[in-house]
Structures are given as structure tokens and as C-alpha cells.
Design a protein around this motif. Structure first.
Motif, PDB file in Angstrom:
ATOM      1  N   GLN A 253       0.836  -1.200   0.000  1.00  0.00           N
ATOM      2  CA  GLN A 253       0.000   0.000   0.000  1.00  0.00           C
ATOM      3  C   GLN A 253       0.876   1.257   0.000  1.00  0.00           C
ATOM      4  OE1 GLN A 253      -2.300   0.592   3.566  1.00  0.00           O
ATOM      5  NE2 GLN A 253      -3.973   1.610   2.464  1.00  0.00           N
ATOM      6  N   GLU A 254       1.911   1.242   0.841  1.00  0.00           N
ATOM      7  CA  GLU A 254       2.811   2.405   0.919  1.00  0.00           C
ATOM      8  C   GLU A 254       3.564   2.602  -0.392  1.00  0.00           C
ATOM      9  OE1 GLU A 254       5.338   1.934   4.334  1.00  0.00           O
ATOM     10  OE2 GLU A 254       3.617   1.860   5.689  1.00  0.00           O
ATOM     11  N   LYS A 255       4.016   1.478  -0.967  1.00  0.00           N
ATOM     12  CA  LYS A 255       4.782   1.549  -2.212  1.00  0.00           C
ATOM     13  C   LYS A 255       3.922   2.102  -3.352  1.00  0.00           C
ATOM     14  CE  LYS A 255       7.788  -1.922  -2.912  1.00  0.00           C
ATOM     15  NZ  LYS A 255       8.232  -3.234  -3.408  1.00  0.00           N
ATOM     16  N   ARG A 256       2.677   1.641  -3.398  1.00  0.00           N
ATOM     17  CA  ARG A 256       1.757   2.111  -4.457  1.00  0.00           C
ATOM     18  C   ARG A 256       1.494   3.605  -4.300  1.00  0.00           C
ATOM     19  NH1 ARG A 256      -2.244   0.537  -8.103  1.00  0.00           N
ATOM     20  NH2 ARG A 256      -4.249   1.577  -7.863  1.00  0.00           N
ATOM     21  N   LEU A 257       1.306   4.035  -3.060  1.00  0.00           N
ATOM     22  CA  LEU A 257       1.070   5.456  -2.790  1.00  0.00           C
ATOM     23  C   LEU A 257       2.285   6.282  -3.230  1.00  0.00           C
ATOM     24  CD1 LEU A 257      -1.083   7.252  -1.504  1.00  0.00           C
ATOM     25  CD2 LEU A 257       0.125   7.034   0.669  1.00  0.00           C
ATOM     26  N   ALA A 258       3.483   5.763  -2.918  1.00  0.00           N
ATOM     27  CA  ALA A 258       4.715   6.467  -3.287  1.00  0.00           C
ATOM     28  C   ALA A 258       4.837   6.575  -4.804  1.00  0.00           C
ATOM     29  CB  ALA A 258       5.925   5.737  -2.716  1.00  0.00           C
ATOM     30  N   LEU A 259       4.438   5.528  -5.517  1.00  0.00           N
ATOM     31  CA  LEU A 259       4.500   5.546  -6.988  1.00  0.00           C
ATOM     32  C   LEU A 259       3.576   6.631  -7.560  1.00  0.00           C
ATOM     33  CD1 LEU A 259       4.602   1.715  -7.742  1.00  0.00           C
ATOM     34  CD2 LEU A 259       6.402   3.371  -8.254  1.00  0.00           C
ATOM     35  N   PHE A 260       2.365   6.733  -6.987  1.00  0.00           N
ATOM     36  CA  PHE A 260       1.435   7.774  -7.435  1.00  0.00           C
ATOM     37  C   PHE A 260       1.978   9.161  -7.109  1.00  0.00           C
ATOM     38  CE2 PHE A 260      -1.862   4.411  -7.662  1.00  0.00           C
ATOM     39  CZ  PHE A 260      -2.248   4.645  -8.963  1.00  0.00           C
ATOM     40  N   GLU A 261       2.595   9.311  -5.940  1.00  0.00           N
ATOM     41  CA  GLU A 261       3.179  10.610  -5.561  1.00  0.00           C
ATOM     42  C   GLU A 261       4.303  10.996  -6.528  1.00  0.00           C
ATOM     43  OE1 GLU A 261       2.150  10.534  -0.785  1.00  0.00           O
ATOM     44  OE2 GLU A 261       4.184  10.097  -1.449  1.00  0.00           O
ATOM     45  N   ASP A 262       5.107   9.990  -6.900  1.00  0.00           N
ATOM     46  CA  ASP A 262       6.180  10.231  -7.873  1.00  0.00           C
ATOM     47  C   ASP A 262       5.595  10.703  -9.198  1.00  0.00           C
ATOM     48  OD1 ASP A 262       8.064   9.527  -6.096  1.00  0.00           O
ATOM     49  OD2 ASP A 262       8.511   7.556  -6.958  1.00  0.00           O
ATOM     50  N   ASP A 263       4.501  10.042  -9.616  1.00  0.00           N
ATOM     51  CA  ASP A 263       3.835  10.407 -10.878  1.00  0.00           C
ATOM     52  C   ASP A 263       3.384  11.856 -10.838  1.00  0.00           C
ATOM     53  OD1 ASP A 263       4.127   8.025 -12.055  1.00  0.00           O
ATOM     54  OD2 ASP A 263       2.024   7.402 -11.971  1.00  0.00           O
ATOM     55  N   ILE A 264       2.728  12.230  -9.725  1.00  0.00           N
ATOM     56  CA  ILE A 264       2.195  13.599  -9.597  1.00  0.00           C
ATOM     57  C   ILE A 264       3.347  14.602  -9.584  1.00  0.00           C
ATOM     58  CG2 ILE A 264       0.981  15.180  -8.032  1.00  0.00           C
ATOM     59  CD1 ILE A 264      -0.714  12.656  -7.218  1.00  0.00           C
ATOM     60  N   SER A 265       4.380  14.264  -8.839  1.00  0.00           N
ATOM     61  CA  SER A 265       5.537  15.139  -8.737  1.00  0.00           C
ATOM     62  C   SER A 265       6.182  15.344 -10.118  1.00  0.00           C
ATOM     63  CB  SER A 265       6.518  14.500  -7.753  1.00  0.00           C
ATOM     64  OG  SER A 265       7.723  15.118  -7.806  1.00  0.00           O
ATOM     65  N   GLN A 266       6.296  14.268 -10.872  1.00  0.00           N
ATOM     66  CA  GLN A 266       6.865  14.327 -12.223  1.00  0.00           C
ATOM     67  C   GLN A 266       6.015  15.211 -13.138  1.00  0.00           C
ATOM     68  OE1 GLN A 266       9.820  12.613 -13.041  1.00  0.00           O
ATOM     69  NE2 GLN A 266       9.687  13.938 -14.833  1.00  0.00           N
ATOM     70  N   LYS A 267       4.689  15.024 -13.036  1.00  0.00           N
ATOM     71  CA  LYS A 267       3.773  15.807 -13.879  1.00  0.00           C
ATOM     72  C   LYS A 267       3.861  17.293 -13.529  1.00  0.00           C
ATOM     73  CE  LYS A 267       0.483  12.169 -14.941  1.00  0.00           C
ATOM     74  NZ  LYS A 267      -0.677  11.444 -14.440  1.00  0.00           N
ATOM     75  N   MET A 268       3.941  17.592 -12.224  1.00  0.00           N
ATOM     76  CA  MET A 268       4.046  18.984 -11.763  1.00  0.00           C
ATOM     77  C   MET A 268       5.333  19.606 -12.282  1.00  0.00           C
ATOM     78  SD  MET A 268       1.451  19.930  -9.986  1.00  0.00           S
ATOM     79  CE  MET A 268       1.990  21.273  -8.951  1.00  0.00           C
ATOM     80  N   SER A 269       6.392  18.845 -12.172  1.00  0.00           N
ATOM     81  CA  SER A 269       7.698  19.333 -12.590  1.00  0.00           C
ATOM     82  C   SER A 269       7.702  19.614 -14.103  1.00  0.00           C
ATOM     83  CB  SER A 269       8.731  18.281 -12.179  1.00  0.00           C
ATOM     84  OG  SER A 269       9.847  18.368 -12.902  1.00  0.00           O
ATOM     85  N   ASN A 270       7.098  18.705 -14.873  1.00  0.00           N
ATOM     86  CA  ASN A 270       7.000  18.896 -16.335  1.00  0.00           C
ATOM     87  C   ASN A 270       6.189  20.142 -16.659  1.00  0.00           C
ATOM     88  OD1 ASN A 270       8.463  16.614 -16.745  1.00  0.00           O
ATOM     89  ND2 ASN A 270       6.710  15.299 -17.222  1.00  0.00           N
ATOM     90  N   LEU A 271       5.086  20.314 -15.927  1.00  0.00           N
ATOM     91  CA  LEU A 271       4.192  21.447 -16.163  1.00  0.00           C
ATOM     92  C   LEU A 271       4.914  22.767 -15.876  1.00  0.00           C
ATOM     93  CD1 LEU A 271       1.214  22.238 -16.809  1.00  0.00           C
ATOM     94  CD2 LEU A 271       0.828  22.247 -14.343  1.00  0.00           C
ATOM     95  N   MET A 272       5.652  22.788 -14.741  1.00  0.00           N
ATOM     96  CA  MET A 272       6.367  24.014 -14.350  1.00  0.00           C
ATOM     97  C   MET A 272       7.448  24.356 -15.365  1.00  0.00           C
ATOM     98  SD  MET A 272       6.486  23.259 -10.308  1.00  0.00           S
ATOM     99  CE  MET A 272       7.337  24.663  -9.673  1.00  0.00           C
ATOM    100  N   ARG A 273       8.128  23.324 -15.861  1.00  0.00           N
ATOM    101  CA  ARG A 273       9.191  23.546 -16.842  1.00  0.00           C
ATOM    102  C   ARG A 273       8.578  24.106 -18.138  1.00  0.00           C
ATOM    103  NH1 ARG A 273      12.034  19.103 -15.799  1.00  0.00           N
ATOM    104  NH2 ARG A 273      10.818  17.846 -17.237  1.00  0.00           N
ATOM    105  N   LYS A 274       7.423  23.528 -18.509  1.00  0.00           N
ATOM    106  CA  LYS A 274       6.743  23.934 -19.729  1.00  0.00           C
ATOM    107  C   LYS A 274       6.288  25.394 -19.651  1.00  0.00           C
ATOM    108  CE  LYS A 274       3.276  21.722 -22.658  1.00  0.00           C
ATOM    109  NZ  LYS A 274       2.220  20.698 -22.621  1.00  0.00           N
ATOM    110  N   LYS A 275       5.814  25.771 -18.477  1.00  0.00           N
ATOM    111  CA  LYS A 275       5.296  27.132 -18.302  1.00  0.00           C
ATOM    112  C   LYS A 275       6.421  28.134 -17.991  1.00  0.00           C
ATOM    113  CE  LYS A 275       0.810  26.151 -18.475  1.00  0.00           C
ATOM    114  NZ  LYS A 275      -0.068  26.708 -19.502  1.00  0.00           N
ATOM    115  N   GLY A 276       7.609  27.632 -17.771  1.00  0.00           N
ATOM    116  CA  GLY A 276       8.741  28.494 -17.452  1.00  0.00           C
ATOM    117  C   GLY A 276       8.678  29.090 -16.064  1.00  0.00           C
ATOM    118  N   TRP A 277       7.974  28.353 -15.130  1.00  0.00           N
ATOM    119  CA  TRP A 277       7.869  28.862 -13.755  1.00  0.00           C
ATOM    120  C   TRP A 277       9.115  28.537 -12.943  1.00  0.00           C
ATOM    121  CZ3 TRP A 277       2.225  26.694 -13.080  1.00  0.00           C
ATOM    122  CH2 TRP A 277       1.351  27.512 -13.830  1.00  0.00           C
TER     123      TRP A 277
END
Lengths: 230, 143
Positions: free
Chosen positions: B119-143
Motif C-alpha cells: 500500500q505504501e509503495k503504491r502510494l509512493a509511486l502515485f506521488e512520484d507520478d504527480i511530482s513528475q507531472k508537476m515538474s513537467n508542467l512548471m518547466r513547460k510554463k517556465g515557472w
């Protein structure tokens, strides 16, 4: 054949026999492990119930009866498996003996049921009415019958039934294995099976077509017509 | 953390029932299926943290079932259940995407621990996904 070739041939045969023994015991012990696992977990459930009682959760008599019935059911299942494996193992006691072909094939079919089930194929055994006695090596006889069953299963269709039928005939005894198949077999498996049938003192015939395969192992039998051995 | 939600797939119905009852009494939310196709159907209808999956089942075996489960949900934590002496089969399953394996009869507390980890590992994987998506979005927007 040179002595070296003869030696090699003997070693090859021995490996095949061990492989047959291994395949049966691996399958049966897997099933036995399932039985033991259920008993072990059911004992654990009893412990959980006792722990619950100590915390003030009363034990239901109906639940206890259910747990007891589950243990008895699995114990009977386990004893049946052990009995069949024991009868199979004793086939190696004597290389030449007189045996009841219905009993031996019936036992082998039960031992093969799980292997068939993994392919979603059912097995149906039809014994003779006369329980003919055969003379020979029951282990090699079983290897031939098992080989025929495995051959039909290997190309068998899921959700169908393979029928194993013993039939007493005027000059001998026949074991036929028949089932719906998805395709033709190569020459290799049939040549191997033919060799095993010959070693068991029999011969193999193959009928195939229309999505059905029928392998017949023909043996000679002792003239005795005495009843089944106990 | 919420209860771990687990799908248990095994054709030995009596084993499934008794193990499930013991897991539920330890706070695990267990759903059951008695064949690979039934398990896949349940996994497409509900969300699970982990799947406890028997390797040797009639028809569709554990490896094939796992392949379908992971195609549907790549973060699903599959724990393989093997017979005694089938360590090599368990290792093979890990190569194909399982996170762990347990030999039958399986200690109940070990299973509970493995489900909590899953359960913890699955949660961590989803958090990694969200973090990656946020990071991509910020880079794209130049924030």
C-alpha cells in the motif's frame, strides 16, 4: 548395438522413468500442499477465535462446527491423495506381477486429474465390467497410459473431457484415450509413446481427424477371469 | 492510513475463504476471485492496492493473469502465492513484474506486513507520478 550404445539407451530410459515419477509426485504434492495449507489456516482461524474470546468476543458453536467440518473435509481429501500416491509408488515394488488393470488405470486417472484441470480439461474413466488381470510391469504399464493421456491433453481443447476407457477383448485388453483436440501432433511424441507401449508389452494405434484424437494401447492379458483384488 | 485494499485470486476456494476471513479480522479489506479472468474483471471494476495471486490455476495461470492486471494498472502491487519448493517460479514471476512472492501455506502476519508495504509503495509511486507531472508542467510554463 554396441555395449556403449546399449548403456546409453538404458540410461535414457531410466531418466524417462524418473521424469514420469517426478511429474506425478510434483503434481500430487502440490495438491497435498494445498490441503495442508487449508488445515493450517483453519487452525489459525481457531486461534483467532480463541484470542477473540479472551477479548470478550464469544465463540459461536455454529462457527466451531463449521471449522471442524472444514478440517475433517480436508483431512479426508489429504488421505485420499496419500492413498493414491502410495498405490502408485508401490507399482515399482516388483518388475513382473499380475495386476488389476481397472484399479491401476483408475488410480492413475485420479492422479492425473489436477494436470488435466490446469488445462481446463476434465477426465472421465470408464472401467471394464470384468476387471481383467494383466501380467507385466505395472509401472511401465502406467507410464504408457499416462503418456497417452498426456499426449491427448497436450493438444486437447479446454472445457472438454478426455475419456479413458478400459475394454476387455477376445485376444487381449485395450486402453483407449480419446478427446477433442485443437490440432495434429508431431511425429516425435507419438514415436516416444509407441516405444513406451512396446516396452509395456503392448502396441499403439492412433486415430485422428475431425477434431478428435483417439490413442489405443493394446495389451495381452492373462486368461484369468477372477474377480477384482481387494 | 486507510485499510489496505487487496484482491485475492486463487482457485482453491476453501483456502481463499479462510485466509480472507483472517485478513479481514486484521483490518485488511479483501475481495476474492477464483480464476484469472474473474480476477481481471474485478480489477477493472475496482481499485486495489495489491493482488495476492496464485501461480498454478486452471486455464489462465498466474503469470498470464498478472500480465493483464499490470497492463490495466502498472502500479498494482502483485504478490505471488506459490507451492512449497517453487522458489524458482516465484523468482520468475518477479522478473515479470511481481513485487514479491510467498510460499503456501503463508504466515498470516507476514501477509499483513506485505500488504501494508504494498500500500505504501503504491502510494509512493502515485506521488512520484504527480511530482513528475508537476515538474513537467512548471518547466513547460517556465515557472
Amino acid at each position: 548395438m554396441s555395449p556403449q550404445e546399449a548403456g546409453d539407451s538404458g540410461a535414457e530410459l531410466s531418466r524417462n522413468e524418473i521424469a514420469f515419477f517426478g511429474k506425478i509426485t510434483a503434481s500430487v504434492t502440490h495438491e497435498l500442499n494445498n490441503v495442508i495449507s487449508i488445515i493450517e489456516q483453519t487452525a489459525g482461524l481457531l486461534e483467532d477465535m480463541i484470542a477473540g474470546e479472551e477479548r470478550g468476543v464469544p465463540i459461536s458453536i455454529d462457527r466451531l462446527a463449521g471449522v471442524s467440518a472444514a478440517i475433517q473435509r480436508q483431512t479426508q481429501r489429504g488421505l485420499g491423495i496419500i492413498g493414491r500416491l502410495n498405490r502408485f509408488a508401490h507399482a515399482t515394488d516388483r518388475p513382473e506381477t499380475v495386476f488389476d488393470a481397472d484399479e491401476v488405470v483408475g488410480n492413475l486417472v485420479e492422479l492425473s486429474r489436477r494436470l488435466a484441470s490446469l488445462r481446463k480439461i476434465g477426465l472421465e474413466f470408464r472401467p471394464t465390467a470384468t476387471a481383467p488381470k494383466m501380467s507385466g510391469n505395472p509401472f511401465v504399464f502406467q507410464r504408457a497410459v499416462f503418456g497417452a493421456v498426456q499426449t491427448v491433453l497436450a493438444c486437447g481443447l479446454a472445457d472438454h473431457t478426455v475419456t479413458i476407457e478400459n475394454r476387455a477383448e477376445s485376444h487381449g485388453f485395450k486402453v483407449s484415450v480419446e478427446g477433442a483436440t485443437s490440432g495434429e501432433l508431431g511425429e516425435g511424441p507419438l514415436a516416444d509413446l509407441e516405444a513406451v507401449a512396446e516396452e509395456a508389452g503392448g502396441s499403439l494405434t492412433v486415430e485422428s481427424g475431425g477434431g478428435q484424437m483417439r490413442l489405443c494401447l493394446q495389451f495381452t492379458v492373462l486368461p484369468s477371469t477372477e474377480g477384482r483384488s481387494s | 492510513m486507510a485499510k489496505a485494499r487487496v484482491l485475492f485470486i486463487d482457485d482453491e476456494e476453501e483456502f481463499v475463504k479462510v485466509v480472507s476471513e483472517r485478513l479481514r479480522s486484521r483490518g485488511i479489506d479483501v475481495d476474492t476471485a477464483f480464476s484469472g479472468p474473474d480476477g481481471i474483471a474485478k480489477a477493472t471494476e475496482h481499485t486495489y492496492d495489491a493482488v495476492l495471486l496464485d501461480l498454478a490455476m486452471p486455464g489462465m495461470d498466474g503469470l498470464e493473469t498478472m500480465k493483464h492486471l499490470l497492463e490495466y494498472d502498472a502500479h498494482l502491487q502483485v504478490i505471488i502465492l506459490t507451492g512449497q519448493g517453487s522458489v524458482s517460479a516465484g523468482v520468475e514471476a518477479i522478473k515479470h513484474g511481481a513485487v514479491d512472492f510467498v510460499e503456501k501455506p503463508a504466515d498470516i502476519d507476514t501477509l499483513v506486513d506485505k500488504f501494508s508495504e504494498a500500500q505504501e509503495k503504491r502510494l509512493a509511486l502515485f506521488e512520484d507520478d504527480i511530482s513528475q507531472k508537476m515538474s513537467n508542467l512548471m518547466r513547460k510554463k517556465g515557472w
